[in-house]
Design an enzyme around this catalytic site. Structure first.
Site, PDB file in Angstrom:
ATOM      1  N   CYS A 276     -29.873  -0.554  16.945  1.00 41.68           N
ATOM      2  CA  CYS A 276     -30.789  -1.653  16.614  1.00 41.68           C
ATOM      3  C   CYS A 276     -32.254  -1.394  16.978  1.00 41.68           C
ATOM      4  O   CYS A 276     -33.130  -1.593  16.136  1.00 41.68           O
ATOM      5  CB  CYS A 276     -30.316  -2.973  17.220  1.00 41.68           C
ATOM      6  N   ARG A 305     -22.010   5.618  25.067  1.00 40.50           N
ATOM      7  CA  ARG A 305     -22.011   4.573  26.090  1.00 40.50           C
ATOM      8  C   ARG A 305     -21.159   5.043  27.241  1.00 40.50           C
ATOM      9  O   ARG A 305     -20.047   5.545  27.029  1.00 40.50           O
ATOM     10  CB  ARG A 305     -21.434   3.260  25.539  1.00 40.50           C
ATOM     11  N   GLN A 323     -20.527   4.031  14.610  1.00 44.65           N
ATOM     12  CA  GLN A 323     -20.193   2.739  14.010  1.00 44.65           C
ATOM     13  C   GLN A 323     -20.652   2.744  12.559  1.00 44.65           C
ATOM     14  O   GLN A 323     -21.616   3.425  12.227  1.00 44.65           O
ATOM     15  CB  GLN A 323     -20.937   1.612  14.719  1.00 44.65           C
ATOM     16  N   ASP A 325     -22.626   0.928  11.211  1.00 51.43           N
ATOM     17  CA  ASP A 325     -23.595  -0.035  11.713  1.00 51.43           C
ATOM     18  C   ASP A 325     -24.643  -0.352  10.650  1.00 51.43           C
ATOM     19  O   ASP A 325     -25.028   0.524   9.896  1.00 51.43           O
ATOM     20  CB  ASP A 325     -24.283   0.625  12.919  1.00 51.43           C
ATOM     21  N   HIS A 327     -28.257  -3.125   9.994  1.00 50.22           N
ATOM     22  CA  HIS A 327     -29.128  -4.231  10.385  1.00 50.22           C
ATOM     23  C   HIS A 327     -29.857  -4.747   9.166  1.00 50.22           C
ATOM     24  O   HIS A 327     -30.426  -3.963   8.421  1.00 50.22           O
ATOM     25  CB  HIS A 327     -30.104  -3.777  11.469  1.00 50.22           C
ATOM     26  N   LYS A 407     -22.682 -15.873  16.326  1.00 47.62           N
ATOM     27  CA  LYS A 407     -22.051 -14.693  15.736  1.00 47.62           C
ATOM     28  C   LYS A 407     -20.682 -15.023  15.163  1.00 47.62           C
ATOM     29  O   LYS A 407     -20.083 -16.044  15.498  1.00 47.62           O
ATOM     30  CB  LYS A 407     -21.910 -13.586  16.778  1.00 47.62           C
ATOM     31  N   HIS A 453     -27.148  -8.118  12.908  1.00 48.45           N
ATOM     32  CA  HIS A 453     -26.416  -6.897  13.257  1.00 48.45           C
ATOM     33  C   HIS A 453     -25.024  -7.066  12.675  1.00 48.45           C
ATOM     34  O   HIS A 453     -24.421  -8.105  12.850  1.00 48.45           O
ATOM     35  CB  HIS A 453     -26.213  -6.746  14.767  1.00 48.45           C
TER      36      HIS A 453
HETATM   37 ZN   LIG Z   1     -27.339  -3.867  16.318  1.00 55.44          ZN
END
Ligand SMILES: [Zn+2]
Ligand SMILES: [Zn+2]
Length: 577
Positions: A276, A305, A323, A325, A327, A407, A453
């Protein structure tokens, strides 16, 4: 002695029964090993455990003996007698028991709870059943290493696990589920099917073997194909950023313990745990007009992580992962449409992977939050409307949203009834502020975009672990690393099989030829164990007819099929997903 609170969903009696069983187990252990040091023994989901320091590692025969002694104690129906003692008295009772001494030191109250049954005494203030005869049906299952107080600097103890249910039938049903779970364990299948492995040389960072990499990349390809249709733009962003970025995003203050930092030329750098902040830098690098919104950046960047070594687990708990992922930067008015599209993507993807209908939950505003009420009202209504319009099953949870926005979470119940949380759609009013993001609105003013996200599969690693367990390694045909294996009946059929394999490969299928000089039955069995969807057997008669005899991994005999007919059939099956 239990250091635990009531366990969610476990009824009071069962809690007492499981906890009492831990006492009975400790009684048995001390009978076999009078020198044993006993630590703690709480009830847990499905059963109980107790930690011991013992003179030697336990064997399966030890568990059998402990099981017998426990049943004797249960048959004797000894009452549990509770009392209290001053701490000094307790220190005398537990003389020579260092873990109990440490527990006594840690208790704030003046008196401590003591619980006796028969010859056995424990330090314990928790509730028990009346007597040993009142516990449920049990079985001792296994022994594992566990550090005292979960700290790797402390003594490693032996933790004995038992399972306990109210009735013998429920216990038996649970043990069947447990066996099925072991058969489906993705770590075991990962090795057997040559998909991946984890080595202590890189803790929490899986190695994907060629076959596992095929599945991994196909999952990403499916997403890429959806990105084209759903209007996402894929980007590539850096792996390592100056600590300045993480200070600005808030990760430095709130997430530092889970990140990897490097000191380089007097500069502190952090390896990204999330995409992000990098995407915010990318958004801010250009001037944007309202006409470009919603602007959707997708990123398959590798994330790192830190997870404690004790929590790492195959593919489902790792330190290095990717991911799917993305945005999205959009206006308040666009939130509803965006969320509806994400839910549609999720359902499409889960159907393609053969995972069935997911469940959704909507987490609403928590007590501590940023942003004004009007913004929260609009956002929550948009999410709720999108969920309702999609016709999916969802529940609302008050107060569970993040401080920076509401969320939606997606859950999947697997074949064993376990619940997995996979993907999340998170609205964010915070990062656009922190990075001072804006776009030029229609009236020429500069406005703050909303950031969304979202991940569809979540971590590809974790998703693959779940996928392997859900299918017990038998992936849908489009995803199978090997879609068909050719089995020549005798060596003289090898050439023909190689030729058929070439034709299938030319049609885009993944094929192997088993040229080993094994018996046909052994080759078929091996292909079944490797969960190959189709076995194509070729002997003299097949060759004459330009055909192959087709069998499925489920054992179905589809008979002789012309090579072209088989090819068309499977190509269509792959295209359909
Ligand atoms: Zn994010
Ligand atoms: Zn107790």
């Amino acid at each position: 002695m239990a250091e635990t609170q009531q366990i969610k969903g476990m009824d009071e009696l069962l809690y007492r029964q499981r906890h009492s069983a831990a006492h009975i187990m400790a009684e048995a252990v001390l009978e076999v090993f009078p020198e044993a040091k006993y630590a703690i023994g709480p009830p847990i989901e499905n059963g109980f455990y107790y930690d011991f320091e013992l003179p030697r590692p336990l064997t399966p025969e030890d568990l059998d003996q402990l099981d017998r002694l426990m049943r004797q104690s249960i048959a004797a129906d000894k009452p549990f007698i509770k009392s209290t003692a001053s701490k000094d008295e307790a220190r005398r009772i537990f003389a020579g028991q260092p873990y109990k001494q440490e527990l006594i030191d840690g208790i704030d109250a003046a008196d401590v709870g003591i619980c006796r049954h028969g010859e056995f005494t424990d330090l314990c203030g928790y509730p028990h059943v009346e007597s040993t005869g009142k516990v449920g049906a049990f079985k001792l299952t296994n022994v594992a290493g566990a550090y005292w107080r979960g700290d790797e600097h402390n003594q490693m103890l032996q933790r004995i696990y038992g399972v306990m249910f109210p009735t013998q039938e429920e216990l038996a049903a649970y043990l069947v589920r447990l066996e099925e779970a072991e058969k489906r364990d993705h770590r075991r299948l990962g090795r057997e099917l040559e998909l991946f492995f984890v080595d202590p040389i890189a803790p929490g960072s899986p190695f994907f073997l060629p076959k596992g990499t095929i599945v991994y990349n196909l999952a990403i390809e499916l997403l890429r194909e959806m990105y084209t249709r759903y209007g996402y733009q894929e980007v590539i962003t850096p792996q390592i950023f100056s600590a300045e970025l993480w200070k600005r995003s808030g990760h430095y203050d709130n997430y530092k313990d889970n990140m990897y930092f490097i000191q380089e030329e007097d500069q502190e750098l952090g390896v990204k745990p999330m995409n992000c902040p990098g995407h915010c830098v990318m958004f801010a690098s250009q001037v944007h007009s309202y006409r470009e919104l919603p602007l959707r950046y997708a990123d398959f960047g590798r994330l790192h992580r830190f997870e404690r070594s004790g929590t790492l687990h195959g593919l489902t708990r790792v330190r290095s992962f990717v991911q799917d992922d993305a945005h999205t930067y959009c206006t308040m008015e666009q939130i509803g449409g965006e969320i509806a599209a994400v839910i549609a993507m999720m359902r499409e993807a889960y159907a393609a992977f053969g995972l069935g209908e997911p469940r959704f939950s909507l987490s609403l505003r928590p007590e501590k939050r940023i942003g004004n009420e009007e913004v929260w009202d609009t956002a929550e209504v948009a999410l709720r409307d999108a969920l309702q319009a999609s016709g999916v099953v969802f529940q609302e949870v008050e107060g569970e949203g993040a401080f920076y926005g509401p969320k939606i979470d997606l859950f999947l119940d697997d074949v064993l009834g376990r619940e997995w949380q996979l993907s999340t759609v998170q609205l964010d009013f915070n990062l656009p502020e922190r990075f001072d993001l804006h776009y030029a609105a229609e009236d020429g003013t500069l406005q703050r975009p909303v950031m969304i996200h979202r991940a569809i599969l979540g971590s590809i690693e974790r998703f693959m672990g779940i996928l392997i367990e859900q299918h017990a390694g038998a992936f849908p045909v489009w995803l199978a690393p090997v879609q068909a294996r050719l089995i020549p009946i005798a060596d003289r059929h090898n050439d023909y099989c190689r030729g058929v394999a070439e034709k299938l490969r030319a049609a885009g299928l993944r094929v192997e030829v088993d040229e080993r000089s094994e018996r046909m039955q052994a080759k078929i069995r091996d292909a079944q164990l490797k969960k190959v969807p189709y076995m194509l057997i070729a002997g003299d008669r097949d060759i004459e007819a330009g055909a192959v005899s087709v069998r499925t991994r489920e054992g179905e005999d589809l008979g002789a099929m012309a090579v072209d007919v088989f090819t068309q059939r499977v190509v269509a099956e792959v295209a359909e997903k």
